[in-house]
Design an enzyme around this catalytic site. Structure first.
Site, PDB file in Angstrom:
ATOM      1  N   ARG A  67       0.833  -1.222   0.000  1.00 45.18           N
ATOM      2  CA  ARG A  67       0.000   0.000   0.000  1.00 45.18           C
ATOM      3  C   ARG A  67       0.859   1.259   0.000  1.00 45.18           C
ATOM      4  NH1 ARG A  67      -1.861   2.225   4.483  1.00 45.18           N
ATOM      5  NH2 ARG A  67      -2.132   0.265   5.605  1.00 45.18           N
ATOM      6  N   ASP A 187      -8.288  17.949 -16.110  1.00 41.87           N
ATOM      7  CA  ASP A 187      -8.560  16.564 -16.505  1.00 41.87           C
ATOM      8  C   ASP A 187      -8.142  16.418 -17.964  1.00 41.87           C
ATOM      9  OD1 ASP A 187      -9.692  14.146 -17.367  1.00 41.87           O
ATOM     10  OD2 ASP A 187     -11.258  14.245 -15.835  1.00 41.87           O
ATOM     11  N   LYS A 212      -8.971   4.992 -19.771  1.00 32.56           N
ATOM     12  CA  LYS A 212      -9.389   5.345 -21.122  1.00 32.56           C
ATOM     13  C   LYS A 212      -8.212   5.180 -22.087  1.00 32.56           C
ATOM     14  CE  LYS A 212     -13.093   6.272 -18.760  1.00 32.56           C
ATOM     15  NZ  LYS A 212     -13.425   7.588 -18.230  1.00 32.56           N
TER      16      LYS A 212
HETATM   17  C1  LIG Z   1     -13.941   8.120 -17.018  1.00 28.83           C
HETATM   18  C2  LIG Z   1     -13.549   9.483 -16.672  1.00 28.83           C
HETATM   19  C3  LIG Z   1     -13.201   9.834 -15.357  1.00 28.83           C
HETATM   20  C4  LIG Z   1     -13.298   8.845 -14.216  1.00 28.83           C
HETATM   21  O1  LIG Z   1     -12.322   7.857 -14.320  1.00 28.83           O
HETATM   22  P1  LIG Z   1     -12.503   6.344 -13.744  1.00 28.83           P
HETATM   23  O2  LIG Z   1     -11.241   5.689 -14.160  1.00 28.83           O
HETATM   24  O3  LIG Z   1     -13.740   5.779 -14.370  1.00 28.83           O
HETATM   25  O4  LIG Z   1     -12.653   6.475 -12.272  1.00 28.83           O
HETATM   26  C5  LIG Z   1     -12.766  11.124 -15.120  1.00 28.83           C
HETATM   27  N1  LIG Z   1     -12.695  12.043 -16.106  1.00 28.83           N
HETATM   28  C6  LIG Z   1     -13.025  11.747 -17.378  1.00 28.83           C
HETATM   29  C7  LIG Z   1     -12.922  12.795 -18.427  1.00 28.83           C
HETATM   30  C8  LIG Z   1     -13.469  10.471 -17.703  1.00 28.83           C
HETATM   31  O5  LIG Z   1     -13.812  10.194 -18.969  1.00 28.83           O
END
Ligand SMILES: *Cc1c(COP(=O)(O)O)cnc(C)c1O
Length: 387
Positions: A67, A187, A212
């Protein structure tokens, strides 16, 4: 490996591979240890103290416990940091775990309990900031209203560009200027470091849902934040304390994903451009959301290419969207994005369901993640599903 003289594609293939020859291996080793031998009590204790405070393990110490530190995950972090032009990167169990850690590190841990959320944001992020789980107060605003939203106790500004699902482009430098010293988190999930480097525009953190594009094959849930060394310490401290760690196997898969990231993004973007052009001339499509014709000056400067996400507004609204998504054969009707195969989903019903109704995407909007299939096959599939 020192990388400044190498090009991005070469760094993507080689970063995070230090010392493999000494280990006598070529593929990246996966260290599944949940615990690690301690050299002696004193050095074990020093290592524990360093790691729980959010630092890297001391050179003569131990990784102590899974961890606190994992070398496979650390290799991925090192590689992502090199691509983002960052000192360091910190990987998490998911994109939302990364977002949560950022809010805890920048707000809860500092007493600045207010967050500014620049809409539009991913539905999960919007809901996390709007809800009561993290003990924060929040103000949502448009990109040009950030200065007015900042308070004395604002600890963090959260923004997304290109934004989910309408591909709005937001000027990172302009938001940073309005934030007036408050750290800005971008993001960067949709653009990836192939197309956009938020830190170069003044952002403190570049966050990924690594689920993604970085993973890229639909088989990992993961998150990561690239940032300066000091912020990385604050984030790792939260990660070790709350346990939002990434599994080493996921770290391995993400690291492998990085090697093909530039090639995948370019090929998927090429397909997306063809598909957006085809959709624009289709009579059933009221609007195509794809930033290839951006006139704000962001494309070509902050953003190197329009990417591979395409959203559409359908004439015929929700009923048409229902028929369209259920008739597609090559596209899979599923949430998520950024993988090698094409996906389609309805943001208002699913990914953005938790967003307040006045900020939620319209019921006529469908979002597509364009994959690596041949564009002709994808266009034929769209044609049969629309007709
Ligand atoms: C999917 C997504 C998230 C969240 O990510 P997870 O891996 O599903 O927790 C955050 N920001 C964007 C733009 C996303 O497409």
């Amino acid at each position: 490996m020192s990388t400044p003289d190498l090009s991005f594609d070469t760094i993507a293939v080689h970063a995070g591979r230090d010392g493999l020859a000494e280990l006598g291996v070529h593929a990246l080793p996966i260290d599944l240890s949940s615990t690690n031998p301690l050299p002696d009590i004193a050095r074990g204790g020093d290592s524990y103290e360093a790691l729980t405070a959010g630092h890297h393990p001391p050179a003569d110490g131990s990784n102590v416990y899974g961890r606190l530190w994992n070398p496979t995950v650390a290799r991925f972090e090192q590689a992502l940091a090199a691509l983002e032009g960052a000192d360091d990167a910190v990987a998490f169990a998911s994109g939302m775990a990364a977002m949560t850690a950022a809010v805890l590190a920048l707000c809860a841990a500092t007493g600045r309990r207010h967050v500014v959320g620049v809409r539009p944001l991913y539905g999960g992020t919007d809901a996390l900031l709007a809800g009561d789980l993290l003990g924060i107060e929040r103000t949502f605003c448009a990109p040009d209203a950030v200065a007015d939203a900042i308070r004395d106790d604002t600890g963090l500004v959260v923004m997304e560009t290109p934004a989910n699902p309408t591909l709005d482009l937001v000027d990172i430098g302009a938001v940073v200027a309005q934030a007036g010293g408050v750290p800005v988190l971008v993001d960067n999930t949709f653009a990836t470091p192939v197309l956009q480097l938020p830190l170069a525009h003044g952002a403190r953190m570049s966050l990924h849902s690594a689920t993604k594009y970085i993973g890229g094959h639909g088989d990992v849930i993961a998150g990561a934040i690239a940032c300066d060394a000091e912020t990385a310490v604050a984030l790792r401290r939260v990660r070790t304390a709350t346990g939002s760690v990434l599994h080493p196997l996921a770290g391995y898969l993400l690291h492998r994903g990085l090697t093909t990231l530039p090639v995948r993004i370019r090929a998927q973007q090429h397909n997306a451009g063809r598909i957006a052009a085809w959709l624009r001339q289709h009579p059933d499509i009221a609007r195509v959301f794809y930033p290839d014709a951006d006139t704000s000056g962001i494309l070509g400067t902050q953003l190197r290419g329009p990417g591979a996400m395409v959203s559409i507004a359908l004439r015929g609204g929700y009923e048409k969207a229902e028929r369209f998504t259920s008739r597609l054969r090559v596209f899979t009707h599923a949430v998520s994005l950024g993988g090698v195969d094409s996906l389609v989903q309805h943001p208002a019903a699913i990914s953005h369901r938790q967003v307040a109704p006045d900020a939620r995407p319209g019921a006529d909007i469908v979002r597509m993640s364009i994959g690596l299939e041949h564009a002709d096959d994808l266009i034929a599939d769209l044609a049969q599903a629309l007709d």
